[in-house]
Design an enzyme around this catalytic site. Structure first.
Site, mmCIF file in Angstrom:
data_model
loop_
_atom_site.group_PDB
_atom_site.id
_atom_site.type_symbol
_atom_site.label_atom_id
_atom_site.label_comp_id
_atom_site.label_asym_id
_atom_site.label_seq_id
_atom_site.Cartn_x
_atom_site.Cartn_y
_atom_site.Cartn_z
ATOM 1 C CB SER A 105 -2.042 -10.128 -1.461
ATOM 2 O OG SER A 105 -2.783 -9.722 -0.122
ATOM 3 C CE LYS A 128 -0.521 -6.076 0.725
ATOM 4 N NZ LYS A 128 -1.499 -6.756 0.188
ATOM 5 C CB SER A 180 1.500 -9.532 2.328
ATOM 6 O OG SER A 180 0.339 -9.467 1.092
#
Length: 586
Positions: free
Chosen positions: A239, A242, A417
């Site tokens: 993640s 991102k 997230s």
């Protein structure tokens, strides 16, 4: 009757007494109405309480206790026939037969032990004076208590009384301007050194719970890389992808840009078309209620606009999802990823991020979120759902609502997230760069925007914007470079545009995906001082962010590990960044 101010003697008045015009007896020595004095003496050993003998020798009826006392016809004090008669001159009276009109009542009178009987003025005056004295006494006591209470410092201070010890001795100061910003980090003083950082985290970086660790630590004030392991090696960012996508969105898009959901007139009478424009945060809740996406538009608002524009003449709702192209799931995603509590199909129109509960970010997603939106809209407007279509660009707009601005979408995507918002942002970057709004178009556009702004993306490979794909590969140094530009003390255009990136990073022990971490004694020093984006897949644990050292210096870091035990690997990463917080690293 005695003159005013003289004490009357108690008398018993029997029924029928003086009924023939006979005058009532008077006290010896008192002046009678006829001008003559007449002594009346009750016989010693008079009758008991139930009966008495009248002065004329007649026996009268006894009055029972509890009956209302009789009053003389001449207005004398009430007397009870049940009380023993006590006439002037009786054997128990002192000074019997005295003719002094002002003489005192007999103090031994058994019927008047308190000396309360007397003239009307006397009996009423004394209790009244007594009541006045009692009332005055109570008032004085209350005033004294109030005065003492108000003199107490805690009371006078609280009420701001003039004699309060804390009363201001001068005029209040003029209000001062307040800067509602965080204190700036220090770029002065002794800078951290590579050897200082290595000494601080070197041993922690060898923790076996981390598996293979690659990482980078940079001083944004100087741009110097202070620590690096596996610098040229790429790893799965999970993640933390991102971070790259959000940076590209902040660099390529207007921060105030909002994503639409429109309803246009269809090709047939009574038909309307829902056109998705990328706003996946549209709220199903009534207006005035907030979903997990703060500031989201409401479906009810869109319904009202369409009803007003059409007069309610709508019988069919169609969908236009042409804003996005290509697959709706990413390369390398596991089958159980969609739908799940963390991801749904990537479509340009839906309610509440595709979740079944608009107030629970971990609720199960819908299998076809765009179709769910169409059904909900049709139900509220009283129509049925049709198929999919593509509307012409000049179609008449019947209603339109907008998402929160891009910088707010970035913040939420990082703090929570949110995988779906990561994909939406990547597609918006693709559109801005003239590419297809797809997984491939978003990945390609993201890397191009970063490279164009001076970020080294060598070796980087992206397949999505969320980081769910294990096929994504990035070097730790690429992540630290992006964060260093955002945290730089310089005020150039790139840094200014990247600043919101730092706001979106979760706070250790305080918010988002870091809220429940840094809970061990060995990592508690980092609580509140470390901000970082997490990334977790099977056998992948990453953490990239910023930390303010105890000497006020900002450092950026990126740590990528392959530990197999999730909790142990995350705890080991927390210990490294907490150690950076406590060091001067000279």
């Amino acid at each position: 009757m005695p003159p005013a101010g003289k004490q009357a003697w108690p008398q018993r008045i029997e029924p029928g007494q003086w009924s023939t015009g006979e005058q009532p007896p008077v006290r010896p020595g008192a002046r009678a109405d006829t001008g003559t004095q007449q002594a009346v003496r009750a016989p010693v050993g008079a009758a008991g309480p139930s009966e008495r003998t009248s002065s004329n020798g007649q026996q009268g009826e006894g009055q029972h206790v509890g009956e209302e006392p009789r009053r003389s016809a001449y207005g004398a004090n009430p007397v009870s026939p049940a009380s023993p008669a006590h006439a002037p001159g009786s054997a128990s009276a002192s000074g019997a037969g005295s003719t002094d009109p002002a003489g005192p009542a007999d103090p031994t009178d058994p019927t008047d032990p308190a000396g309360l009987t007397g003239s009307s003025g006397a009996t009423e005056g004394k209790p009244r004076r007594r009541r006045v004295l009692v009332a005055v006494s109570i008032a004085v006591v209350l005033l004294l208590v109030a005065g003492v209470t108000l003199a107490l410092p805690p009371v006078s201070n609280r009420l701001g009384l003039p004699w309060a010890p804390n009363a201001p001795q001068a005029d209040p100061p003029q209000p001062q301007k307040v800067r509602l910003v965080l204190s700036e980090a220090s770029a002065s003083g002794a800078a951290p050194t590579p050897s200082g950082v290595a000494a601080t985290i070197g041993e922690l970086a060898t923790d076996p719970d981390l598996g293979e660790l690659s990482g980078s630590v940079v001083d944004p004030a100087t741009g110097q890389q202070l620590w690096e392991r596996g610098g040229t090696t790429t790893a799965t960012p999970a993640s933390t992808t991102k971070v790259l996508v959000s940076a590209a969105a902040l660099l390529a898009l207007d921060h105030d840009m909002r994503l639409p959901t429109r309803v246009v007139r269809g090709s047939e009478p009574g038909t309307v078309v829902l056109v998705g424009g990328g706003d996946v945060t549209l709220s199903s809740l009534p207006k005035g209620q907030e979903s997990i996406f703060k500031g989201a538009a409401h479906l009810d608002d869109l319904v009202e606009q369409v009803e007003k524009a059409t007069g309610g003449d709508v019988n069919k709702v169609e969908l236009d999802l042409s804003a996005y192209t290509g697959p709706e799931t990413g390369a390398g995603w596991a089958p159980e990823d969609v739908p799940s509590t963390f991801m749904v199909k990537v479509q340009p129109a839906m309610l509440d991020g595709g979740r079944s509960d608009p107030t629970n970010k971990k609720s199960m997603g819908h299998s076809d979120p765009a179709q769910h939106l169409a059904q909900e809209f049709a139900e509220r407007i009283g129509a049925e759902v049709g198929g999919t279509t593509t509307v012409p660009e000049n179609a008449e707009v019947l209603g339109e609502v907008w998402s929160a601005p891009v910088d707010e979408l970035v913040r939420y995507a990082l703090v929570e997230s949110d995988n779906l918002l990561g994909e939406v942002l990547a597609r918006q970057v693709a559109v801005a760069e003239g590419k297809e709004a797809s997984f491939d178009g978003g990945a390609e556009a993201t890397l191009e925007v970063l490279k164009r702004n001076g970020i080294d993306v060598d070796g980087a490979v992206l397949h999505d914007g969320s980081g769910l794909s294990p096929l994504n590969k990035v070097r730790p140094a690429t992540l630290t470079q992006v964060l260093s530009l955002a945290a730089s003390p310089d005020e150039d255009e790139i840094t200014t545009r990247l600043r919101p990136l730092l706001i979106g990073l979760p706070v250790a022990g305080g918010s988002g995906t870091l809220a429940v971490r840094y809970d061990e004694e060995s990592s508690s020093a980092g609580r509140g001082w470390v901000r970082g984006k997490t990334g977790t897949l099977s056998g992948v644990h990453t953490l990239a962010g910023v930390v303010l050292t105890s000497e006020g210096r900002v450092l950026t870091f990126a740590l990528m590990s392959t530990g197999q035990n999730d909790d142990a690997a995350r705890a080991a990463l927390d210990r490294i960044t907490s150690a950076l917080r406590g060091c001067g690293c000279h």
